[in-house]
Design an enzyme around this catalytic site. Structure first.
Site: not given
Length: 313
Positions: A136, A157, A175, A241
């Protein structure tokens, strides 16, 4: 199921005899050139493979005594053999035609050179017989990098993919992504035929990307290189980071690079994915900004440490 018939149609091959065996299933991606078998050694004959006979094999066969020829070809044509292909438009020996007919082994001819046909067949078989799975997510081609966007349902998404398409990138699948493991460390993804070129946007519905944005906005298949996982921003979670933490996503037996992107209002996820794709390409070229920064930081710490020791003395 991949059959000999589909192989004949795909490569426009000519069937000489053994039509009854065209529905045989091809299960092996390997292809054999039975040179040792032509010499009479059948102890390790891989009869479940497609057999290719070229100039070398048939030239040797023509040197055999007449009494050995028929028996040699009968051993070559087995019920489980999906096909015997004679290349370079060579004339199949009569003994081979008879043996193929008896065992219902498809005997096929091709005008293509042996080595070239072997290469093309191998590529085709590896693709068609590759292990498959479905995930998915959304697969997009971003700057030539196959980016698989994953995340919980409703995270954005498809909306992110739409923004990427508007920025000139190409949609592969939305999808549901069908993934094939072509070879070790190589995954390709595509959309199921039912939803090819379609994108679902909540509140808007299903749109046809090719109709709206043109043929340049879609791609049939793409190799997977990078996984971008979207998740809601968690205050208590520490996100990378600097870029030194290396995450991977395992699909079948292959791992691809994974980057987790926290989503919250004000963050332009599409731009972040663009930069992630460009940075991935730099990493492949041997340029790693995070490692360079880390080396620079360590050098500065070491220099300051030596400077402090000098002042104390």
């Amino acid at each position: 199921m991949l059959t000999t018939q589909s192989l004949v149609e795909r490569f426009k091959l000519e069937v000489i005899t053994g039509e009854a065996g065209l529905n045989k299933q091809i299960k092996n991606t390997d292809i054999s050139r039975p040179g040792l078998e032509m010499a009479g050694y059948f102890s390790h004959y891989a009869s479940d493979r497609i057999q290719l006979l070229g100039t070398t094999e048939l030239s040797f066969y023509n040197l055999l005594p007449d009494e050995e020829r028929k028996g040699r070809m009968r051993k070559l044509c087995r019920p489980e053999t999906p096909a015997i292909i004679v290349t370079r438009d060579l004339e199949p020996p009569e003994e081979l035609i008879e043996a193929a007919k008896e065992n219902e082994t498809p005997l096929i001819t091709s005008t293509i050179a042996t080595t070239q046909l072997m290469s093309r067949l191998t590529t085709f078989l590896e693709h068609e017989l590759a292990r498959t799975t479905s995930l998915h997510g959304v697969l997009v081609d971003v700057y030539g990098v196959g980016v698989l966007i994953t995340g919980d349902s409703g995270i954005g998404k498809s909306e992110t993919a739409l923004e990427l398409i508007k920025r000139g990138h190409r949609l592969v699948a939305d999808d549901n992504v069908e993934i094939r493991e072509i070879s070790k460390d190589e995954l390709t993804g595509r959309a199921p035929k039912l939803i090819e070129h379609l994108l679902e946007i909540r509140g808007l519905g299903i749109i046809n990307v090719m109709t709206l944005f043109g043929a340049g906005s879609i791609l049939t298949e793409k190799r997977l290189r990078l996984n971008i996982h979207l998740e809601n921003w968690h205050k208590e979670k520490l996100y990378d980071r600097v870029g030194l933490n290396e995450e991977t996503l395992r699909i079948l037996d292959t791992e691809i690079t994974k980057k987790t992107i926290p989503v919250r209002p004000g963050r332009n996820v599409a731009v972040i994915i663009e930069v992630a794709a460009m940075n991935y390409r730099l990493n492949i070229m041997g340029i790693n900004t995070a490692e360079e920064f880390n080396e620079r930081l360590n050098a500065e710490i070491l220099r300051n440490g030596n400077h402090s020791e000098g002042n104390n003395q």
